[in-house]
Design a protein around this motif. Structure first.
Motif, PDB file in Angstrom:
ATOM      1  N   TYR A 164      42.647  41.102  25.870  1.00 50.54           N
ATOM      2  CA  TYR A 164      41.619  41.309  24.856  1.00 50.54           C
ATOM      3  C   TYR A 164      40.225  41.094  25.473  1.00 50.54           C
ATOM      4  O   TYR A 164      39.323  40.630  24.804  1.00 50.54           O
ATOM      5  CB  TYR A 164      41.826  40.363  23.670  1.00 50.54           C
ATOM      6  N   THR A 165      40.062  41.390  26.743  1.00 49.81           N
ATOM      7  CA  THR A 165      38.839  41.287  27.537  1.00 49.81           C
ATOM      8  C   THR A 165      38.410  39.834  27.737  1.00 49.81           C
ATOM      9  O   THR A 165      38.566  39.310  28.824  1.00 49.81           O
ATOM     10  CB  THR A 165      37.690  42.141  26.966  1.00 49.81           C
ATOM     11  N   ASP A 166      37.883  39.181  26.709  1.00 49.12           N
ATOM     12  CA  ASP A 166      37.445  37.792  26.848  1.00 49.12           C
ATOM     13  C   ASP A 166      38.601  36.804  26.716  1.00 49.12           C
ATOM     14  O   ASP A 166      38.464  35.637  27.058  1.00 49.12           O
ATOM     15  CB  ASP A 166      36.380  37.449  25.798  1.00 49.12           C
ATOM     16  N   VAL A 167      39.736  37.281  26.194  1.00 51.75           N
ATOM     17  CA  VAL A 167      40.900  36.425  25.976  1.00 51.75           C
ATOM     18  C   VAL A 167      42.132  37.138  26.526  1.00 51.75           C
ATOM     19  O   VAL A 167      42.402  38.283  26.173  1.00 51.75           O
ATOM     20  CB  VAL A 167      41.107  36.118  24.477  1.00 51.75           C
ATOM     21  N   LEU A 168      42.874  36.452  27.377  1.00 47.32           N
ATOM     22  CA  LEU A 168      44.143  36.963  27.884  1.00 47.32           C
ATOM     23  C   LEU A 168      45.265  36.148  27.262  1.00 47.32           C
ATOM     24  O   LEU A 168      45.241  34.918  27.291  1.00 47.32           O
ATOM     25  CB  LEU A 168      44.212  36.863  29.401  1.00 47.32           C
ATOM     26  N   VAL A 169      46.239  36.849  26.701  1.00 49.00           N
ATOM     27  CA  VAL A 169      47.385  36.199  26.067  1.00 49.00           C
ATOM     28  C   VAL A 169      48.578  36.336  27.005  1.00 49.00           C
ATOM     29  O   VAL A 169      48.867  37.428  27.496  1.00 49.00           O
ATOM     30  CB  VAL A 169      47.711  36.865  24.713  1.00 49.00           C
ATOM     31  N   HIS A 170      49.258  35.220  27.262  1.00 46.29           N
ATOM     32  CA  HIS A 170      50.432  35.210  28.136  1.00 46.29           C
ATOM     33  C   HIS A 170      51.609  34.676  27.324  1.00 46.29           C
ATOM     34  O   HIS A 170      51.573  33.546  26.850  1.00 46.29           O
ATOM     35  CB  HIS A 170      50.196  34.319  29.353  1.00 46.29           C
ATOM     36  N   ILE A 171      52.630  35.506  27.182  1.00 48.34           N
ATOM     37  CA  ILE A 171      53.822  35.140  26.408  1.00 48.34           C
ATOM     38  C   ILE A 171      55.006  35.158  27.370  1.00 48.34           C
ATOM     39  O   ILE A 171      55.340  36.201  27.930  1.00 48.34           O
ATOM     40  CB  ILE A 171      54.038  36.118  25.239  1.00 48.34           C
ATOM     41  N   PHE A 172      55.595  34.002  27.586  1.00 50.29           N
ATOM     42  CA  PHE A 172      56.615  33.820  28.612  1.00 50.29           C
ATOM     43  C   PHE A 172      57.974  33.452  28.036  1.00 50.29           C
ATOM     44  O   PHE A 172      58.056  32.880  26.948  1.00 50.29           O
ATOM     45  CB  PHE A 172      56.241  32.632  29.507  1.00 50.29           C
ATOM     46  N   LEU A 173      59.008  33.684  28.848  1.00 52.02           N
ATOM     47  CA  LEU A 173      60.260  32.959  28.700  1.00 52.02           C
ATOM     48  C   LEU A 173      60.039  31.611  29.393  1.00 52.02           C
ATOM     49  O   LEU A 173      59.241  31.517  30.340  1.00 52.02           O
ATOM     50  CB  LEU A 173      61.411  33.702  29.368  1.00 52.02           C
ATOM     51  N   PRO A 174      60.731  30.541  28.967  1.00 56.33           N
ATOM     52  CA  PRO A 174      60.469  29.218  29.533  1.00 56.33           C
ATOM     53  C   PRO A 174      60.560  29.143  31.062  1.00 56.33           C
ATOM     54  O   PRO A 174      59.701  28.529  31.710  1.00 56.33           O
ATOM     55  CB  PRO A 174      61.530  28.327  28.866  1.00 56.33           C
ATOM     56  N   GLU A 175      61.589  29.751  31.653  1.00 59.93           N
ATOM     57  CA  GLU A 175      61.763  29.658  33.114  1.00 59.93           C
ATOM     58  C   GLU A 175      60.617  30.351  33.857  1.00 59.93           C
ATOM     59  O   GLU A 175      60.142  29.871  34.878  1.00 59.93           O
ATOM     60  CB  GLU A 175      63.088  30.306  33.563  1.00 59.93           C
ATOM     61  N   THR A 176      60.200  31.487  33.341  1.00 59.56           N
ATOM     62  CA  THR A 176      59.119  32.252  33.968  1.00 59.56           C
ATOM     63  C   THR A 176      57.806  31.497  33.834  1.00 59.56           C
ATOM     64  O   THR A 176      57.010  31.433  34.775  1.00 59.56           O
ATOM     65  CB  THR A 176      59.010  33.652  33.328  1.00 59.56           C
ATOM     66  N   ARG A 177      57.589  30.900  32.690  1.00 57.83           N
ATOM     67  CA  ARG A 177      56.373  30.110  32.477  1.00 57.83           C
ATOM     68  C   ARG A 177      56.323  28.937  33.444  1.00 57.83           C
ATOM     69  O   ARG A 177      55.287  28.665  34.050  1.00 57.83           O
ATOM     70  CB  ARG A 177      56.329  29.600  31.037  1.00 57.83           C
ATOM     71  N   GLN A 178      57.428  28.262  33.594  1.00 60.56           N
ATOM     72  CA  GLN A 178      57.481  27.119  34.497  1.00 60.56           C
ATOM     73  C   GLN A 178      57.210  27.552  35.938  1.00 60.56           C
ATOM     74  O   GLN A 178      56.499  26.877  36.677  1.00 60.56           O
ATOM     75  CB  GLN A 178      58.832  26.427  34.395  1.00 60.56           C
ATOM     76  N   PHE A 179      57.736  28.697  36.341  1.00 59.22           N
ATOM     77  CA  PHE A 179      57.560  29.187  37.704  1.00 59.22           C
ATOM     78  C   PHE A 179      56.090  29.491  38.006  1.00 59.22           C
ATOM     79  O   PHE A 179      55.564  29.098  39.046  1.00 59.22           O
ATOM     80  CB  PHE A 179      58.419  30.438  37.932  1.00 59.22           C
ATOM     81  N   TYR A 180      55.411  30.194  37.101  1.00 64.57           N
ATOM     82  CA  TYR A 180      54.013  30.588  37.354  1.00 64.57           C
ATOM     83  C   TYR A 180      53.005  29.497  37.030  1.00 64.57           C
ATOM     84  O   TYR A 180      51.919  29.477  37.597  1.00 64.57           O
ATOM     85  CB  TYR A 180      53.678  31.882  36.607  1.00 64.57           C
ATOM     86  N   ASP A 181      53.326  28.602  36.111  1.00 63.05           N
ATOM     87  CA  ASP A 181      52.523  27.420  35.813  1.00 63.05           C
ATOM     88  C   ASP A 181      51.030  27.727  35.634  1.00 63.05           C
ATOM     89  O   ASP A 181      50.174  27.092  36.256  1.00 63.05           O
ATOM     90  CB  ASP A 181      52.734  26.378  36.917  1.00 63.05           C
ATOM     91  N   LEU A 182      50.715  28.718  34.817  1.00 64.57           N
ATOM     92  CA  LEU A 182      49.318  29.116  34.610  1.00 64.57           C
ATOM     93  C   LEU A 182      48.436  27.995  34.083  1.00 64.57           C
ATOM     94  O   LEU A 182      47.248  27.959  34.379  1.00 64.57           O
ATOM     95  CB  LEU A 182      49.241  30.296  33.633  1.00 64.57           C
ATOM     96  N   GLU A 183      49.018  27.097  33.307  1.00 69.31           N
ATOM     97  CA  GLU A 183      48.223  26.007  32.740  1.00 69.31           C
ATOM     98  C   GLU A 183      47.529  25.185  33.822  1.00 69.31           C
ATOM     99  O   GLU A 183      46.442  24.669  33.612  1.00 69.31           O
ATOM    100  CB  GLU A 183      49.093  25.060  31.900  1.00 69.31           C
ATOM    101  N   ASN A 184      48.173  25.071  34.967  1.00 71.36           N
ATOM    102  CA  ASN A 184      47.616  24.236  36.035  1.00 71.36           C
ATOM    103  C   ASN A 184      46.953  25.042  37.139  1.00 71.36           C
ATOM    104  O   ASN A 184      46.480  24.481  38.119  1.00 71.36           O
ATOM    105  CB  ASN A 184      48.709  23.337  36.608  1.00 71.36           C
ATOM    106  N   LEU A 185      46.905  26.358  36.983  1.00 68.97           N
ATOM    107  CA  LEU A 185      46.261  27.211  37.968  1.00 68.97           C
ATOM    108  C   LEU A 185      44.757  26.964  38.017  1.00 68.97           C
ATOM    109  O   LEU A 185      44.158  26.946  39.083  1.00 68.97           O
ATOM    110  CB  LEU A 185      46.555  28.681  37.641  1.00 68.97           C
TER     111      LEU A 185
END
Length: 131
Positions: free
Chosen positions: A97-118
Motif C-alpha cells: 500500500y506504498t506507505d504501508v507493507l502488509v506481511h501475512i505469514f504461515l508461522p514457520e515462514t514468519r519465524q524463518f524471515y523474522d521481519l520484526e527484528n530486521l
C-alpha cells in the motif's frame, strides 16, 4: 506557505494511520494472530513507513486474511494495493500500500524471515489478537 505544508503533512500522517487501522481490522476479522506494527517512519532509507505483520495457521487462512485486508481497506478508504505477491503459495503474502507493507505469514515462514527484528531501530507495536 509553511502552514500549508504542515497541514498537508498532518493529513498524510492521519491517512496512513487510518490505513494501518483498516489493515489491522481486516486481519482481526479473519482471526489473524500475533499482529505487530513496525513503525519505520523515523528510519532513513526504508521502503515504507510501516510494516504490518501477522500470521495465519493455514494457507487458506493466509488467503482469507489477504482478501479481508483488501476488502476492509477498499471499503474504508477506496484504496487498493499497488501489488500483491505470494498468493497461490500462501506461505507469505505481501500487500503493498506504498506507505504501508502488509506481511501475512504461515508461522514457520514468519519465524524463518523474522521481519520484526530486521529493523532494530523500528518501534514495534503489538496488537492483541481478536477474541
Amino acid at each position: 506557505m509553511w502552514l500549508y505544508y504542515n497541514i498537508e503533512f498532518i493529513l498524510m500522517v492521519q491517512q496512513t494511520n487510518q490505513l494501518v487501522e483498516s489493515i489491522t481490522k481486516g486481519i482481526q476479522e479473519k482471526k489473524g494472530e500475533n499482529i505487530i506494527i513496525a513503525d519505520l517512519s523515523g528510519i532513513e532509507g526504508t521502503v515504507a513507513d510501516y510494516f504490518v505483520i501477522c500470521q495465519g495457521n493455514s494457507p487458506s487462512q493466509v488467503e482469507a486474511i489477504t482478501e479481508s485486508v483488501g476488502d476492509v481497506v477498499r471499503e474504508s478508504s477506496g484504496e487498493k494495493p499497488v501489488n500483491v505477491i505470494g498468493l497461490g503459495a500462501d506461505q507469505w503474502v505481501a500487500m503493498d500500500y506504498t506507505d504501508v507493507l502488509v506481511h501475512i505469514f504461515l508461522p514457520e515462514t514468519r519465524q524463518f524471515y523474522d521481519l520484526e527484528n530486521l529493523w532494530e531501530d523500528a518501534r514495534l507495536i503489538h496488537v492483541a489478537d481478536a477474541d
